[in-house]
Design a protein around this motif. Structure first.
Motif, PDB file in Angstrom:
ATOM      1  N   TYR A 138       0.854  -1.011   0.037  1.00 41.67           N
ATOM      2  CA  TYR A 138       0.160   0.056  -0.271  1.00 41.67           C
ATOM      3  C   TYR A 138       0.792   1.150  -0.027  1.00 41.67           C
ATOM      4  O   TYR A 138       1.695   1.375   0.653  1.00 41.67           O
ATOM      5  CB  TYR A 138      -0.923   0.063   1.294  1.00 41.67           C
ATOM      6  N   SER A 139       0.403   2.164  -0.878  1.00 44.35           N
ATOM      7  CA  SER A 139       1.115   3.430  -0.907  1.00 44.35           C
ATOM      8  C   SER A 139       2.585   3.260  -1.318  1.00 44.35           C
ATOM      9  O   SER A 139       3.519   3.956  -0.425  1.00 44.35           O
ATOM     10  CB  SER A 139       1.176   4.295   0.266  1.00 44.35           C
ATOM     11  N   VAL A 140       3.195   2.500  -2.084  1.00 42.99           N
ATOM     12  CA  VAL A 140       4.609   2.274  -2.438  1.00 42.99           C
ATOM     13  C   VAL A 140       4.687   2.419  -4.165  1.00 42.99           C
ATOM     14  O   VAL A 140       3.986   1.832  -4.768  1.00 42.99           O
ATOM     15  CB  VAL A 140       4.828   0.932  -2.038  1.00 42.99           C
ATOM     16  N   TRP A 141       5.597   3.377  -4.508  1.00 43.44           N
ATOM     17  CA  TRP A 141       6.045   3.488  -5.981  1.00 43.44           C
ATOM     18  C   TRP A 141       7.192   2.700  -6.146  1.00 43.44           C
ATOM     19  O   TRP A 141       8.151   2.647  -5.447  1.00 43.44           O
ATOM     20  CB  TRP A 141       6.223   4.791  -6.091  1.00 43.44           C
ATOM     21  N   GLU A 142       7.162   1.701  -7.082  1.00 44.95           N
ATOM     22  CA  GLU A 142       8.385   1.123  -7.733  1.00 44.95           C
ATOM     23  C   GLU A 142       9.107   1.508  -8.797  1.00 44.95           C
ATOM     24  O   GLU A 142       8.260   2.247  -9.580  1.00 44.95           O
ATOM     25  CB  GLU A 142       8.036  -0.323  -7.728  1.00 44.95           C
ATOM     26  N   THR A 143      10.548   1.495  -8.909  1.00 43.93           N
ATOM     27  CA  THR A 143      11.069   1.747 -10.019  1.00 43.93           C
ATOM     28  C   THR A 143      12.152   0.587 -10.213  1.00 43.93           C
ATOM     29  O   THR A 143      12.120  -0.582  -9.531  1.00 43.93           O
ATOM     30  CB  THR A 143      11.967   2.856  -9.835  1.00 43.93           C
ATOM     31  N   LYS A 144      12.902   0.654 -11.128  1.00 45.59           N
ATOM     32  CA  LYS A 144      13.756  -0.364 -11.473  1.00 45.59           C
ATOM     33  C   LYS A 144      14.779  -0.798 -10.576  1.00 45.59           C
ATOM     34  O   LYS A 144      15.164  -1.903 -10.412  1.00 45.59           O
ATOM     35  CB  LYS A 144      14.362  -0.084 -12.988  1.00 45.59           C
ATOM     36  N   HIS A 145      15.248   0.430  -9.692  1.00 48.00           N
ATOM     37  CA  HIS A 145      16.398   0.054  -8.935  1.00 48.00           C
ATOM     38  C   HIS A 145      15.967   0.273  -7.371  1.00 48.00           C
ATOM     39  O   HIS A 145      16.884   0.016  -6.448  1.00 48.00           O
ATOM     40  CB  HIS A 145      17.445   1.171  -9.304  1.00 48.00           C
ATOM     41  N   PHE A 146      14.840   0.930  -7.167  1.00 45.92           N
ATOM     42  CA  PHE A 146      14.484   1.113  -5.614  1.00 45.92           C
ATOM     43  C   PHE A 146      13.046   1.494  -5.724  1.00 45.92           C
ATOM     44  O   PHE A 146      12.266   1.422  -6.529  1.00 45.92           O
ATOM     45  CB  PHE A 146      14.948   2.221  -5.252  1.00 45.92           C
ATOM     46  N   GLU A 147      12.384   1.354  -4.500  1.00 50.10           N
ATOM     47  CA  GLU A 147      11.107   1.745  -4.001  1.00 50.10           C
ATOM     48  C   GLU A 147      10.985   2.870  -3.167  1.00 50.10           C
ATOM     49  O   GLU A 147      12.023   3.123  -2.408  1.00 50.10           O
ATOM     50  CB  GLU A 147      10.314   0.463  -3.485  1.00 50.10           C
ATOM     51  N   LEU A 148       9.942   3.561  -3.233  1.00 48.91           N
ATOM     52  CA  LEU A 148       9.650   4.810  -2.337  1.00 48.91           C
ATOM     53  C   LEU A 148       8.359   4.734  -1.868  1.00 48.91           C
ATOM     54  O   LEU A 148       7.154   4.607  -2.468  1.00 48.91           O
ATOM     55  CB  LEU A 148       9.739   5.928  -3.030  1.00 48.91           C
ATOM     56  N   SER A 149       8.300   4.485  -0.572  1.00 48.06           N
ATOM     57  CA  SER A 149       6.750   4.505   0.003  1.00 48.06           C
ATOM     58  C   SER A 149       6.466   5.990   0.489  1.00 48.06           C
ATOM     59  O   SER A 149       7.356   6.701   0.838  1.00 48.06           O
ATOM     60  CB  SER A 149       6.750   3.687   1.393  1.00 48.06           C
ATOM     61  N   TYR A 150       5.261   6.318   0.591  1.00 49.89           N
ATOM     62  CA  TYR A 150       4.881   7.583   0.883  1.00 49.89           C
ATOM     63  C   TYR A 150       3.607   7.542   1.931  1.00 49.89           C
ATOM     64  O   TYR A 150       2.853   6.462   1.891  1.00 49.89           O
ATOM     65  CB  TYR A 150       4.181   8.545  -0.358  1.00 49.89           C
ATOM     66  N   GLN A 151       3.460   8.566   2.837  1.00 49.12           N
ATOM     67  CA  GLN A 151       2.628   8.596   3.763  1.00 49.12           C
ATOM     68  C   GLN A 151       2.170  10.046   4.293  1.00 49.12           C
ATOM     69  O   GLN A 151       3.252  10.953   4.486  1.00 49.12           O
ATOM     70  CB  GLN A 151       3.183   7.817   5.183  1.00 49.12           C
ATOM     71  N   LEU A 152       1.056  10.399   4.384  1.00 54.17           N
ATOM     72  CA  LEU A 152       0.507  11.865   4.602  1.00 54.17           C
ATOM     73  C   LEU A 152       0.871  11.788   6.270  1.00 54.17           C
ATOM     74  O   LEU A 152       0.040  10.836   6.737  1.00 54.17           O
ATOM     75  CB  LEU A 152      -0.724  11.987   4.321  1.00 54.17           C
ATOM     76  N   ILE A 153       1.316  12.768   6.787  1.00 53.98           N
ATOM     77  CA  ILE A 153       1.715  12.827   8.282  1.00 53.98           C
ATOM     78  C   ILE A 153       0.991  14.336   8.663  1.00 53.98           C
ATOM     79  O   ILE A 153       1.405  15.321   8.136  1.00 53.98           O
ATOM     80  CB  ILE A 153       3.206  13.113   8.863  1.00 53.98           C
TER      81      ILE A 153
END
Length: 334
Positions: A138-153
Motif C-alpha cells: 500500500y502507498s508504494v511507488w516502485e522503480t527499476k532500482h528502488f522503491e519509495l513509500s509515501y505517507q501523509l503525516i
C-alpha cells in the motif's frame, strides 16, 4: 292434618330464608374474590396498525436518504474524475483545500487518489525508470532500482521512505526515512542521516552495491530537479548534486593510523592525487579538478573534522565517495 305437623312446616318455612341468606353471602364472597383476581390480571395492551399514510411517509423518508447518498457518491465520482484530469497546480489547490484548510470534504477513496496523483507528479521523472504503483504494498511507488513509500503525516507533510533491495536476499528490506515534502509552503527536507546510512550500508556493511547507490543518487536527483521546477524550495543536503560540495563533517572519533596509511599509499600511487601533511594531526588529500579532503585530528577530544570540497564539480556525497571509494572510511562512524 294435625296441628303439630302444620306448626313444623311453618317453622321450616320461616327458617329457610336464613339458610338462603348465608348461601348468598358465600356466593357474594366468591364473586368478590374472583373480581379481585380478575382485577389483578394486567389488561392486555392494544396496538394500532400503521396507516397507509404512515407507511408512505416512512418510504418517502427512506427515498430521500437514498437520493442524498447517491448524490454524494455521484459528486465524489465526478471529483475523482476531475482529479485524474488535473495538472499539478490544480492538484496543489485540491491538496490545500482537502488536507490543510479542510474546506473540501471528500471520501477516503478520493483522498487516497489525490495523494497518489500528487506524489506521482513529484516523482514523474522516474517514469524513465519503470515508475509504477506497487500491486502488493500500500502507498508504494516502485522503480527499476528502488522503491519509495509515501505517507501523509498530520495532513501537512508527505514522508517518503526509501527501500533499497539488499545484495543479500536473506536480509529483509529496510525502510530508510529519505525526505519530507511540505505542500503547504512548498518545502522539501532531505535527510542527511539517510545519505550516510546508505553510504555505510554500501561501503561498510556491504548490503548495497556501489552501482546500486549510484543509480539511486542519479535518479533521485532528477526528482529533486523536478520538484524545483514545480516551485519547491529544497534545503541544502548531502544528496543534491546540483552544486559543488562544500562540507564540514564532524566524526565522533579520531581516524586510525591504519586508515590514514591506506589513504596515503593509494593517493601516492595515483599520479593525479596527492597526500600532504599540513600541520600536526592535519592532512590534505588533493584530487583532480581542484577537489580536496582536509583531515584534522582532535586527539584530546577523541574526534576528527573532515572538510570535503568538490571544487567546481557538482556532486552529491554519494557520487563523491563513489568516485573516490578509498576515502569512504573517513566518513564512517565506528
Amino acid at each position: 292434618m294435625s296441628e303439630e305437623v302444620i306448626e313444623a312446616e311453618e317453622v321450616n318455612e320461616i327458617e329457610e330464608p336464613e339458610e338462603l341468606a348465608e348461601i348468598n353471602e358465600d356466593l357474594e364472597l366468591i364473586e368478590e374474590e374472583e373480581t379481585t383476581e380478575l382485577e389483578e390480571i394486567p389488561k392486555e395492551q392494544t396496538y394500532s396498525l400503521p396507516t397507509y399514510q404512515d407507511l408512505r411517509q416512512t418510504t418517502y423518508g427512506d427515498l430521500l436518504s437514498l437520493i442524498d447518498e447517491a448524490e454524494r457518491e455521484l459528486a465524489d465520482l465526478k471529483f475523482r474524475k476531475q482529479l485524474m484530469e488535473s495538472d499539478f497546480n490544480e492538484l496543489m489547490s485540491f491538496f490545500n483545500q482537502v488536507f490543510i484548510i479542510k474546506t473540501l470534504p471528500i471520501s477516503a477513496i478520493a483522498e487516497d487518489a489525490l495523494l497518489e496523483y500528487f506524489t506521482y507528479e513529484l516523482l514523474k521523472p522516474l517514469e524513465k525508470h519503470d515508475l509504477r504503483l506497487s500491486d502488493h504494498q500500500y502507498s508504494v511507488w516502485e522503480t527499476k532500482h528502488f522503491e519509495l513509500s509515501y505517507q501523509l503525516i498530520d495532513n501537512e507533510m508527505i514522508s517518503f521512505e526509501l527501500i533499497l533491495p539488499r545484495s543479500d536476499d536473506r536480509l529483509l528490506n529496510q525502510y530508510i526515512p529519505l525526505m519530507d515534502v511540505f505542500p503547504g509552503n512548498q518545502k522539501v527536507i532531505v535527510s542527511d542521516e539517510a545519505v550516510l546510512e546508505i553510504l555505510t550500508g554500501c561501503f561498510s556493511h556491504h548490503i548495497f552495491t556501489s552501482g546500486q547507490i549510484s543509480f539511486f543518487s542519479f535518479e533521485i536527483n532528477t526528482v529533486l530537479a523536478n520538484m524545483k521546477q514545480l516551485g519547491f524550495e529544497i534545503e541544502d543536503n548531502l544528496l543534491d548534486n546540483s552544486k559543488p560540495l562544500n562540507l564540514d563533517y564532524q566524526l565522533p572519533h579520531t581516524i586510525s593510523e591504519e586508515v590514514l596509511d591506506d589513504i596515503f599509499i593509494t593517493a601516492m600511487n595515483n599520479e593525479r592525487h596527492d597526500f600532504q601533511k599540513l600541520a600536526e594531526d592535519e592532512y590534505l588529500v588533493a584530487l583532480e579538478n581542484e577537489q580536496t579532503v582536509t583531515i584534522k585530528q582532535q586527539v584530546e577530544e577523541d574526534a576528527a573534522t573532515l572538510k570535503i570540497n568538490s571544487g567546481y564539480t557538482n556532486k552529491s556525497l554519494i557520487e563523491f565517495f563513489g568516485t573516490y571509494q578509498y576515502l569512504v572510511d573517513l566518513a564512517m562512524t565506528q
